[in-house]
Design an enzyme around this catalytic site. Sequence first.
Site, PDB file in Angstrom:
ATOM      1  N   ASP A 342      -0.196  -4.081  -3.347  1.00  0.00           N
ATOM      2  CA  ASP A 342      -1.048  -3.035  -2.797  1.00  0.00           C
ATOM      3  C   ASP A 342      -1.117  -3.122  -1.272  1.00  0.00           C
ATOM      4  OD1 ASP A 342      -3.174  -0.945  -3.131  1.00  0.00           O
ATOM      5  OD2 ASP A 342      -4.312  -2.472  -2.043  1.00  0.00           O
ATOM      6  N   GLU A 397       3.728  -0.675  -2.352  1.00  0.00           N
ATOM      7  CA  GLU A 397       2.990   0.549  -2.037  1.00  0.00           C
ATOM      8  C   GLU A 397       3.034   0.720  -0.522  1.00  0.00           C
ATOM      9  OE1 GLU A 397      -1.427   2.592  -2.212  1.00  0.00           O
ATOM     10  OE2 GLU A 397      -1.069   0.596  -1.448  1.00  0.00           O
TER      11      GLU A 397
END
Length: 689
Positions: A342, A397
């Site tokens: 993330d 991401e």
Amino acid sequence: MAELEDNVAIPEFSNLVQMDPYLKPFEKDFKRRYEQLQKQLSKLEETEGGFDQFTQSYKTFGVQRQPDNSLHFREWAPAAEALFLTGDFNAWEKFTHPYTKQEFGKWELILPPKHDNSPAVDHNSKLKVVVHTEEGERLYRISPWAKYVTRDEKSVIYGWVHWDPPNPYTQIHPRPKKPKGLRIYEAHVGIASPEGKVATYTNFTTNVLPHIRDAGYNCIQMMAIMEHAYYASFGYQITSFFAASSRYGTPEELKQMIDVAHSMGIVVLLDVVHSHASQNTEDGLNRFDGSDSCFFHSPPRGEHKLWDSRLFNYSSWEVLRFLLSNLRWWMDEYGFDGFRFDGVTSMLYHHHGMGAGFSGDYSEYFGLQVDEDALVYLMLANHILHTLYPDCITVAEDVSGMPALCRGVEEGGLGFDYRLAMAIPDKWIQILKECKDEDWDIGNIVHTLTNRRYGEKCIAYAESHDQALVGDKTLAFWLMDKEMYTNMSSLTPMTPVIDRGIQLHKMIRLLTHGLGGEGYLNFIGNEFGHPEWLDFPREGNDQSYHYARRQFNLLDMGNLRYHQLFVFDRDMNLTEDKYGWLAAPPAFVSAKHEEDKVIVFERGRVLFIFNFNPSKSFQDYRVAVETPGTYKIKLDSDEHLYGGHGRLNHNTEFVTEAHGFNGRQNSIKVYIPCRTAIVLANDEIDYCY
């Protein structure tokens, strides 16, 4: 340093430059990064006996039971004046069990076993580290390496619980082989039930895993597993990095969940958050040793203003130990098969992506704005993971488009397997918000779906959790809105709004699946057109769980059209499983017709035809195809089964004509009804990639 740079050779850098010659001017940057990586690996070899040992520090830090049942406690708290252990085991006496100071800011304590030879701290009993600071403060802390933390009902603070069960769960199923084409089901344990409460690991194992298997997904991406004190943070404000969230159940129940997924041939990825950490002090990492740094940079560099969180110091040896061991812990202890990292954009740049437009100019990806400590950490993480676990899958991401993000470390890349194609869902939302159907820009849609770096694999998705969050809504709800409450019965004729929504929901997903990447992702519930949006219990909504659940019960009612959307999604996945287009090279787009609103492309020798026209159907429409032969319909969004109108005859055989068309050697003529997508294939062709 310059001399060293000139002497460093990136083993396969020529591959990267051959693929993208525009990277050649930045060779020095690539060399510097690669040299930093090699330096770290050499240091690990010299001082820690190599990265394998270093990344298993979860076996030596925190609390460890020895063969003789003594307990060894070890922490890193460089700014602390003194450390003590307290808890149920000593009736919460604060100063009876001091740690001994070691070199490099480490502290150790050994507790011999009790008289009956059982460990001094019982399983499931509570502990705290008491930290004395140089300023004379006394702080109560949770070990950063705590494996289990819980919250009493009346408390807002989580507490450290010693987890050492007498009968730990033993996983029996081997990891499945790495899929060639990833079909990812993005899931959140807590919302995975129609009931207005936090759902459990056991519920997920019993009720959701069979659904995912039947839906044709071969990978699950688990969100919000790492412990986070604030449920509404969606799992992105981590407080305990080594603890699986206790709000869903025990660590053993999570191990069983992953084991059962493996038994179904499904790989499981962890949504790992190494980009930042919660500001919490009492139950988080922040100010663990009383200082404003420790695991983080001192402010202002160590604070993310937008996320109100702390930022790691990736140049610190002990931070590397902590984070890399964290990755090993989730792989080894729980059996995860890889990670979705993330917030990679925030890690890669000192500006954290805030206020950065990312025009695609290569100078944006090199130079002083890049945080090379963080970048090298990611190279190191990928190198170690792929060396120790060759089938490990890592997904980044990143919204910036960093070149070589998904190329091997040996080429000078960051070593990820996939990146998320984050522009695609934004494009679909924009179209549905702003454009009439007759104004859809077909060329722009195709461009968005195909605009990716050659040789770097992407995960395509029409919507993820981001699009469902409060303030936005699911694609199904954008398409059909309040009519979903009253007009979803399959026993009554479709209204124009429902008809449009059902057809476009299927077509948008299939187009994204076929054209958008080398993997496909769906967020839990959206495979059957989940209505509304997602909102966790919080002060602003009176702590309501109404929107923090997934209404699988809508599927069980066979007379609702949610079931039709689900069956289409399943068959789309099963068709991909048979023909393997995700593992095939990028598509050849032979038609993107603005006036007709038609898109035609071949991928993996499968022919995709889309007619987005809201009102016009086309008879004898000529469609280009390269490989000659007889083609048959394999998937048809217009089937009655999928909530379509049943306008196509599936017994029709389409025999190619040697009539070159739109850049291909052959062509066929087809009937394509309005708002319909068709997949055709020639089963005489070998579909192996």
